[in-house]
Scaffold this motif. Sequence first.
Motif, PDB file in Angstrom:
ATOM      1  N   ILE A 113      26.359 -46.254-126.853  1.00  0.00           N
ATOM      2  CA  ILE A 113      24.900 -46.265-126.743  1.00  0.00           C
ATOM      3  C   ILE A 113      24.341 -47.656-127.034  1.00  0.00           C
ATOM      4  N   VAL A 128      25.081 -49.912-123.860  1.00  0.00           N
ATOM      5  CA  VAL A 128      24.245 -49.684-122.673  1.00  0.00           C
ATOM      6  C   VAL A 128      22.777 -49.997-122.961  1.00  0.00           C
ATOM      7  N   THR A 129      22.351 -49.829-124.211  1.00  0.00           N
ATOM      8  CA  THR A 129      20.965 -50.139-124.573  1.00  0.00           C
ATOM      9  C   THR A 129      20.692 -51.637-124.459  1.00  0.00           C
ATOM     10  N   SER A 172      19.080 -44.999-117.721  1.00  0.00           N
ATOM     11  CA  SER A 172      19.750 -43.892-117.041  1.00  0.00           C
ATOM     12  C   SER A 172      20.751 -44.399-116.006  1.00  0.00           C
ATOM     13  N   THR A 183      23.755 -46.163-117.822  1.00  0.00           N
ATOM     14  CA  THR A 183      24.610 -45.140-118.438  1.00  0.00           C
ATOM     15  C   THR A 183      25.468 -44.451-117.392  1.00  0.00           C
ATOM     16  N   VAL A 221      29.602 -44.605-117.867  1.00  0.00           N
ATOM     17  CA  VAL A 221      29.934 -43.505-118.767  1.00  0.00           C
ATOM     18  C   VAL A 221      31.318 -42.885-118.549  1.00  0.00           C
ATOM     19  N   VAL A 277      22.966 -40.372-122.416  1.00  0.00           N
ATOM     20  CA  VAL A 277      24.318 -40.041-122.892  1.00  0.00           C
ATOM     21  C   VAL A 277      24.368 -38.588-123.352  1.00  0.00           C
TER      22      VAL A 277
END
Length: 217
Positions: free
Chosen positions: A21, A24-25, A81, A84, A88, A202
């Motif tokens: 997280i 990706v943030t 989105s 991710t 992912v 996520v």
Amino acid sequence: MTEQIVKSFKDIFSKTVLSFIVKVTLISVAITAILIWAFAGSLTAIIASYLSFIPWEWAQTTGASVASVLIAYMLFVLTLSVVTSLMVEPLLITLAKKHYPNTPVVGSPDLKTSLFLSLKAGGVFLAIFLFTFPVMFIPLVGAVYMLWLWSLLLKAPTIYDVSSLFIKEKEKIAAKTEKSTILAMVAAGFNYIPLVNVFAPVFAQILFLHKILGEEA
């Protein structure tokens, strides 16, 4: 559904997921900042045109400020989105091996398809939001409206990302993911709280992982 949500909450706070997280943030923040810098003039013009019907200058200024913040926030949610969805796959495989060790990986999401579905969902999301965002200010109705709108960002890309790894038959995918809008809306609930919203994409991926594979176990 309750069991799937409980499992997903346990997973979301694991070290592996939290690390993902953060990654990706940071990437999403950088991309969002670049997009806002590049298209700031166009966004300002669109907002000014949209609010031109308001007769009072002070109301136009206030409305423009609020709209600018909302659009920037929505752009970040959209970017998060997409990022991710594209990154992912290794995380989903790791969680599947942990919870469902007997379930084989039978495929991999096609990058172009995943990107297309994410951008398509994002386009639909932005188009609906830009023309209907006053609805969000209606008590109760606005809350449900925003959950549904955010769920559009998550549902189709997430179903594709998860199912492509573990299921080949399209009929089986459709059967396992029918009536899944509520699950997407549950995950979208994170978007109501800034900072916490980074968990939403996520969480949706993990939630659908447990929905699809949990029924196999």
